[in-house]
Structure formats: structure tokens, C-alpha cells
Design a protein around this motif. Sequence first.
Motif, PDB file in Angstrom:
ATOM      1  N   ASN A 177       0.831  -1.203   0.000  1.00  0.00           N
ATOM      2  CA  ASN A 177       0.000   0.000   0.000  1.00  0.00           C
ATOM      3  C   ASN A 177       0.869   1.259   0.000  1.00  0.00           C
ATOM      4  N   LEU A 178       1.923   1.252   0.798  1.00  0.00           N
ATOM      5  CA  LEU A 178       2.836   2.396   0.844  1.00  0.00           C
ATOM      6  C   LEU A 178       3.504   2.615  -0.508  1.00  0.00           C
ATOM      7  N   ALA A 179       3.958   1.533  -1.126  1.00  0.00           N
ATOM      8  CA  ALA A 179       4.595   1.646  -2.438  1.00  0.00           C
ATOM      9  C   ALA A 179       3.598   2.156  -3.476  1.00  0.00           C
ATOM     10  N   ASP A 180       2.374   1.647  -3.436  1.00  0.00           N
ATOM     11  CA  ASP A 180       1.343   2.090  -4.381  1.00  0.00           C
ATOM     12  C   ASP A 180       1.059   3.575  -4.247  1.00  0.00           C
ATOM     13  N   ASN A 181       1.286   4.112  -3.054  1.00  0.00           N
ATOM     14  CA  ASN A 181       1.049   5.539  -2.820  1.00  0.00           C
ATOM     15  C   ASN A 181       2.313   6.385  -2.952  1.00  0.00           C
ATOM     16  N   GLY A 182       3.371   5.791  -3.528  1.00  0.00           N
ATOM     17  CA  GLY A 182       4.548   6.573  -3.898  1.00  0.00           C
ATOM     18  C   GLY A 182       5.759   6.459  -3.002  1.00  0.00           C
ATOM     19  N   THR A 183       5.672   5.731  -1.901  1.00  0.00           N
ATOM     20  CA  THR A 183       6.832   5.589  -1.021  1.00  0.00           C
ATOM     21  C   THR A 183       7.875   4.700  -1.696  1.00  0.00           C
ATOM     22  N   ALA A 184       9.129   5.146  -1.679  1.00  0.00           N
ATOM     23  CA  ALA A 184      10.233   4.325  -2.167  1.00  0.00           C
ATOM     24  C   ALA A 184      10.675   3.420  -1.018  1.00  0.00           C
ATOM     25  N   ILE A 185      10.753   2.123  -1.258  1.00  0.00           N
ATOM     26  CA  ILE A 185      11.020   1.173  -0.179  1.00  0.00           C
ATOM     27  C   ILE A 185      12.272   0.355  -0.492  1.00  0.00           C
ATOM     28  N   LEU A 186      13.196   0.367   0.458  1.00  0.00           N
ATOM     29  CA  LEU A 186      14.399  -0.461   0.393  1.00  0.00           C
ATOM     30  C   LEU A 186      14.253  -1.528   1.461  1.00  0.00           C
ATOM     31  N   LEU A 187      14.169  -2.795   1.024  1.00  0.00           N
ATOM     32  CA  LEU A 187      13.842  -3.891   1.932  1.00  0.00           C
ATOM     33  C   LEU A 187      14.974  -4.911   1.962  1.00  0.00           C
ATOM     34  N   SER A 188      15.446  -5.204   3.163  1.00  0.00           N
ATOM     35  CA  SER A 188      16.457  -6.235   3.351  1.00  0.00           C
ATOM     36  C   SER A 188      15.814  -7.419   4.066  1.00  0.00           C
ATOM     37  N   SER A 189      15.967  -8.617   3.493  1.00  0.00           N
ATOM     38  CA  SER A 189      15.366  -9.799   4.104  1.00  0.00           C
ATOM     39  C   SER A 189      16.095 -11.055   3.645  1.00  0.00           C
ATOM     40  N   HIS A 190      16.128 -12.072   4.513  1.00  0.00           N
ATOM     41  CA  HIS A 190      16.669 -13.367   4.141  1.00  0.00           C
ATOM     42  C   HIS A 190      15.561 -14.328   3.701  1.00  0.00           C
ATOM     43  N   GLN A 191      14.321 -13.874   3.750  1.00  0.00           N
ATOM     44  CA  GLN A 191      13.195 -14.719   3.357  1.00  0.00           C
ATOM     45  C   GLN A 191      12.924 -14.526   1.862  1.00  0.00           C
ATOM     46  N   MET A 192      13.625 -15.333   1.063  1.00  0.00           N
ATOM     47  CA  MET A 192      13.619 -15.153  -0.382  1.00  0.00           C
ATOM     48  C   MET A 192      12.242 -15.312  -1.001  1.00  0.00           C
ATOM     49  N   ASN A 193      11.407 -16.159  -0.406  1.00  0.00           N
ATOM     50  CA  ASN A 193      10.057 -16.336  -0.963  1.00  0.00           C
ATOM     51  C   ASN A 193       9.262 -15.039  -0.883  1.00  0.00           C
ATOM     52  N   LEU A 194       9.434 -14.292   0.212  1.00  0.00           N
ATOM     53  CA  LEU A 194       8.725 -13.016   0.355  1.00  0.00           C
ATOM     54  C   LEU A 194       9.327 -11.951  -0.559  1.00  0.00           C
ATOM     55  N   VAL A 195      10.628 -11.963  -0.704  1.00  0.00           N
ATOM     56  CA  VAL A 195      11.289 -11.031  -1.614  1.00  0.00           C
ATOM     57  C   VAL A 195      10.809 -11.269  -3.045  1.00  0.00           C
ATOM     58  N   GLU A 196      10.774 -12.543  -3.422  1.00  0.00           N
ATOM     59  CA  GLU A 196      10.346 -12.897  -4.780  1.00  0.00           C
ATOM     60  C   GLU A 196       8.892 -12.499  -5.015  1.00  0.00           C
ATOM     61  N   GLU A 197       8.093 -12.583  -3.979  1.00  0.00           N
ATOM     62  CA  GLU A 197       6.668 -12.252  -4.086  1.00  0.00           C
ATOM     63  C   GLU A 197       6.427 -10.749  -4.155  1.00  0.00           C
ATOM     64  N   MET A 198       7.245  -9.966  -3.446  1.00  0.00           N
ATOM     65  CA  MET A 198       6.914  -8.555  -3.245  1.00  0.00           C
ATOM     66  C   MET A 198       7.730  -7.563  -4.060  1.00  0.00           C
ATOM     67  N   CYS A 199       8.994  -7.857  -4.315  1.00  0.00           N
ATOM     68  CA  CYS A 199       9.912  -6.816  -4.782  1.00  0.00           C
ATOM     69  C   CYS A 199       9.913  -6.637  -6.296  1.00  0.00           C
ATOM     70  N   ASP A 200      10.084  -5.388  -6.709  1.00  0.00           N
ATOM     71  CA  ASP A 200      10.146  -5.049  -8.125  1.00  0.00           C
ATOM     72  C   ASP A 200      11.554  -5.260  -8.684  1.00  0.00           C
ATOM     73  N   ARG A 201      12.544  -4.859  -7.903  1.00  0.00           N
ATOM     74  CA  ARG A 201      13.943  -5.019  -8.320  1.00  0.00           C
ATOM     75  C   ARG A 201      14.747  -5.512  -7.131  1.00  0.00           C
ATOM     76  N   LEU A 202      15.953  -5.997  -7.415  1.00  0.00           N
ATOM     77  CA  LEU A 202      16.802  -6.442  -6.314  1.00  0.00           C
ATOM     78  C   LEU A 202      18.267  -6.127  -6.601  1.00  0.00           C
TER      79      LEU A 202
END
Length: 310
Positions: A177-202
Amino acid sequence: MEVMLTVEGLEKSFKNKKALKGITFEVRKGEIMAILGPNGAGKSTTIRNIMGIMYPDKGSITFHNHQGKEIPRHKIGYLPEERGLYKNVKVMDILLYLADLKDYPLDKAKERILMYLKKFDLEGKDKVSIDELSKGMGQKVQFIGSILHEPELLILDEPFSGLDPVSQELFKDEIRNLADNGTAILLSSHQMNLVEEMCDRLFMIQNGQKVIYGTLDEVKTKYANFKCTIRGKNSLQILESIPKVGRVEQKEESAVLFLEQDVDPTSWLKDLPSNVVVQELKMNRISLHEIFIDIATNNNLIQEAGELDA
């Protein structure tokens, strides 16, 4: 898409160890960008430099045309990996305190706190002390503190760690929701399944330097070769003799065949030798988790054609 954060040529050393070796990437408005890497790769050092907790030896960090100490930190939200809230302070008080640190209007902050407490199933907890909350509830409060002031850039370090599946879904929905409203998000995680599901770039780091940088589609196309899982009693010799197979992992009566780069799976399946016993067969691409493990362990098992940039 507007670039919100630019990290260029970042270098940082501690005593005789070079932690960052020319790190360069950008985060754009309205996107979720993952920063990945094994422990000790340089992720936390990169984040701390962006946050102004430390400063690089070389290179630059630009946010809204501001650099270094001139970056307006009140426009950045940060959820650290190591959670830390004052234990004997009430939820409302600690969140208002965090809002005040970001120069956010307190009357507006109070409204948003109550809204977020309800949203995260914490309604009525505003007068409860932090030490009375469960670990998961405490994580929700700290997450609220990182987004309360409506940041333009949000840095999340292991946001899903320790959360139950229901809470993970709440966090995922709010991050999207935050990203859809224009927030730029930098996310660090070891849970690759969630990264693959959510992230636009890596952006993936290993030993303080870039190893992968691009959209998920680009990374999948370039690094994630196809693999074929076959259940059936076959000798390793037969499986390894199949054309276009790079390597084979066999366990009892099941085997995973990792195909070479640029193999067309449809054509490959048509040409599968008739002496191969197939009881079940599944064809898919190598997962982001497998790419991460391969790079983190320096196995060099995944074929790729050159360096990927975006």
C-alpha cells in the motif's frame, strides 16, 4: 519513474577490511527494492551509511538532491533489524515521541497512531506499556513508528523476522500500500520467498560488492535457468548423458536436472530419450532462494551470461 535515492561508488573500510567496494544502486518512487546478501556481505553497512549512522570513505548518497549530512532524515523511515523500544513506556507515548523526533505534527500523529493500532489488531493497546506486549505486538509497534511520519523513503531491515503468518500478511499489505502511494522502499530480508513475491527489483551483495542488480524478471531470465524434476528409477549415468543438462542432483528415485543456459524447455522435453523412466515430471525455473544460496556459498553452479545491471 522518479529516482528518490542514489547510492554511487560507496566504499567503506574498518581497520584492514574493506566492507564496501564501490556499491552503486538507486531506489525509485513507488517501488519495492530488495537489498540482499549473506551475513557479513555489507548490507547493514550500506543501510547505516544511508541513514547517516556512519559515513562512507568514498562515494556519495543522494536523496532529493541532498547529500551526506544535508540529507533530510525526517523524510526517511527506518525499521532496524535489532528492535529496540523503551520497555516501560506506553505505546502511545513512544510513538508520539518517535513522531516528534521526525518533526511530525503531534495531533496528526495521534490520529494516525489510533488508525494504525486498529489496522494492526492493536486497538486499545495505546495505554499499554511496551513490556506488556508480546514480541509480535512489539514488532508491530516499531513498524508503525517507522511509517507514522509518512516517509518518502522507507528502509526495512528484516521486517518479517519472527512474525506469524497472519502478521506477515498485514505487513506485506501495508508495504504494498505504501509503495502504491509513492513511497520508495528499500527492503532487506533473508526470506527469499517473500522477496520474490513482493519486490520489483533487487540488488545482491557478496563480499562488499555487487553481484546481481536488476528487476526480478531480468534476474530470472539471466540467472534462473530451468530445472526438471523427474521421479523414476534412473541411473545417474543415463541422466547425465541427456543433452543440455548441466548437472544432476539425485536422491533415491528422484532427480533434479539443471538445464544449460538458453534451453527451450518445450523442445528439450520432446527430445527426452525414451530410456528415461518418468513417473512424475515437473519443469520450472530455479528459485531466487537457490540463486541466493549459490552465490552466498560461492558454488558457481548457476550459469549466467555476463553482468546484469538495471
